[in-house]
Scaffold this active site. Structure first.
Site, short mmCIF file in Angstrom:
data_model
loop_
_atom_site.label_atom_id
_atom_site.label_comp_id
_atom_site.label_asym_id
_atom_site.label_seq_id
_atom_site.Cartn_x
_atom_site.Cartn_y
_atom_site.Cartn_z
N LYS A 81 -31.33 4.86 2.03
CA LYS A 81 -32.18 3.51 1.68
C LYS A 81 -31.57 2.75 0.77
CE LYS A 81 -36.75 2.00 0.25
NZ LYS A 81 -37.92 2.46 -0.26
N SER A 156 -42.06 0.67 2.13
CA SER A 156 -40.92 -0.17 2.37
C SER A 156 -39.69 0.55 2.90
CB SER A 156 -40.56 -0.63 0.98
OG SER A 156 -40.26 0.57 0.10
N SER A 180 -44.22 4.54 0.29
CA SER A 180 -43.25 3.98 1.03
C SER A 180 -42.18 4.95 1.71
CB SER A 180 -42.10 3.24 0.02
OG SER A 180 -42.76 1.90 -0.12
#
Ligand code: GLN
Length: 481
Positions: A81, A156, A180
């Site tokens: 990420k 997210s 997330s």
């Protein structure tokens, strides 16, 4: 070499590489072929690192030729990420303010996967600074759900979940502050785990809300989650909230019988706002577990409804403080036309941050300001304690809690962007786990009538990831049949 190495799980791929049935360069080039085919549609990646990945694969092949010991993630094409620092590779947090930021160091978690011989293929898209539930708050572009391109992948960590669902990476990680990792995993039909607060080092994770943030696996199956968690968990002096605990051998202990395991069903997690198809599918899943000998027990978590309000005070409060460092002075974007320091700060920040990030900074600054601190921030901290107590009480009667992960399946792009509150409600079933610092997983448990994935969540006691993984694995086996 198998036909399409990109389809393999990490445990299958590592086994093949160790047996000499697949070369790391073959694994990496297969994944890049898949990315070239799929990513223009899905847009899971912000940055791709094909050259460095190929040279890492070649180095690994030399290591294999020298018959050296190979790591537990040998040759696994890995997606990170974009809020986790990678030395020499851009780490943007999907924000204009860090658009060209290249960290001079690796996050602790990145050091660990590299030490286990994983190969980084790229950095995944996300909501800016991890604030969002749909990946639409990325400053660059939204990511799409590989199972339905009209829909969001969740957020997210939407890029990581989409990359795994589309076989554009074999393993990945996300970060979870309020859901997330678990929510995008649920919406993309993959496995995602948020470990206990303090199990995985946050060193090198760009801070959003430091008392809630945790890094965790997003993978194709439960075995891969166990494999990756073992690699990234462990004490780190550079993160003062990292806890010195012994890390169990998660993969070896997966297959333990779940007979007698007490699973709690909190009524608050099946009530209003939860789609009927989702709660029914989760109930079916827990019944399957009871068929394997688990005991189902009704429990209550009475403060659940205050989870969202408390989270949306505490997380923005911490964010407003953490994001004060982006001032155009030390690193990141700077407005060059501004005259004077004050104007430079304000121009830099108004141009560098997106709408949702600004909303959170303003909210956070408000709840911390004198006169409002007691009414909001302090009150929310007290609510956080009550939420934790709810779980403590429940865990005197049960070993695990089962619930849906997301109250709704993946929605269409643009459907919720104009209504922040409806977006915030996506986290109704995940935030309390963060507020209480507990470990939680989301695993696939079927599909809606319109063929959208449904996620089943297990929440456990602190540092009892092993139990969660065992239940998740047992359930996954019933699905495989
Ligand atoms: N969707 C939640 C938020 O917007 C949670 C985000 C996260 O876990 N990073 O804050």
């Amino acid at each position: 070499m198998p036909m399409n190495p990109y389809k393999l799980t990490a445990h299958e791929l590592v086994e093949l590489i160790k047996k000499g049935g697949l070369k790391p360069t073959e694994a990496v080039s297969s994944v890049f072929k898949r990315i070239a085919e799929m990513d223009p549609k899905i847009k899971a990646y912000i940055t791709l690192c094909e050259d460095s990945a190929m040279s890492a694969a070649k180095k690994l092949e030399e290591k294999i030729a020298r018959k050296e010991h190979l790591g537990a993630l040998a040759g696994v094409p890995f997606a990170v990420k974009d809020n986790i620092c990678t030395s020499g590779i851009k780490t943007t947090c999907a924000s204009r303010i860090l658009e060209n930021y290249v960290p001079p160091y690796d996050a602790a978690m990145v050091e660990k996967i590299l030490a286990e011989d994983a190969i980084i293929v790229g950095k995944t898209n996300m909501d800016e600074f991890a604030m969002g539930s749909s990946c639409e708050n990325s400053a660059f572009f939204p990511t799409r759900n590989p199972l339905d391109l009209e829909r969001i992948p969740g957020g997210s960590s939407g890029g990581s979940a989409a990359a795994i669902a589309a076989d554009c990476a074999v393993l990945s990680v996300g970060s979870d502050t309020g859901g997330s990792i678990r929510q995008p995993a649920a919406l993309c039909g993959v496995v995602g785990m948020k470990p206990t607060y303090g199990l995985v080092s946050r060193y090198g994770l760009v801070a959003f809300a430091s008392s809630l943030d945790q890094i965790g696996p997003i993978t194709k199956d439960v075995t891969d989650t166990a494999l990756l968690l073992k690699a990234i968990a462990g004490h780190d002096k550079r993160d003062s909230t990292s806890v010195p605990v012994t890390i169990p051998d998660y993969p070896s202990n997966l297959k333990k019988d779940i007979k007698g395991l007490r699973i709690g069903l909190p009524k608050e997690y099946f009530e209003k706002g939860v789609d009927k198809e989702i709660s029914e599918s989760v109930m079916k899943a827990v019944k399957a577990l009871s068929g394997l000998g688990a005991e189902l027990i009704d429990v209550t978590l009475p403060h659940t409804e205050y989870g969202i309000p408390a989270y949306y005070i505490l997380a923005p409060a911490e964010a407003s403080s953490n994001l004060a460092r982006y001032d155009g002075v030390r690193y990141g974007y700077r407005n060059k036309e501004a005259e004077g320091l004050g104007e430079m700060y304000s121009q830099t920040r108004s141009e560098g941050f997106g709408k949702e990030v600004k909303r959170r900074i303003i909210l956070g600054t408000f709840v911390l300001s004198s006169g409002y601190y007691d009414a909001y921030y302090l009150k929310a901290l007290k609510v956080r304690r009550l939420i934790k107590q709810d779980f403590d009480n429940a865990f005197t009667k049960v070993d695990l809690i089962a619930s849906p992960t997301s109250p709704i399946p993946a929605f269409k792009l643009g459907e919720r962007t104009e209504d922040p509150l409806s977006m915030y409600m996506s986290d109704a079933l995940t935030v309390c786990c963060n507020l209480a610092g507990l470990p939680g997983i989301s695993i696939p448990c079927g599909f809606t009538k319109s063929k959208l994935p449904i996620g089943l969540q297990f929440i456990g006691r602190p540092f009892e990831e092993e139990k969660i993984l065992q239940a998740a694995y047992a359930y996954e086996q019933t699905m495989a049949r």
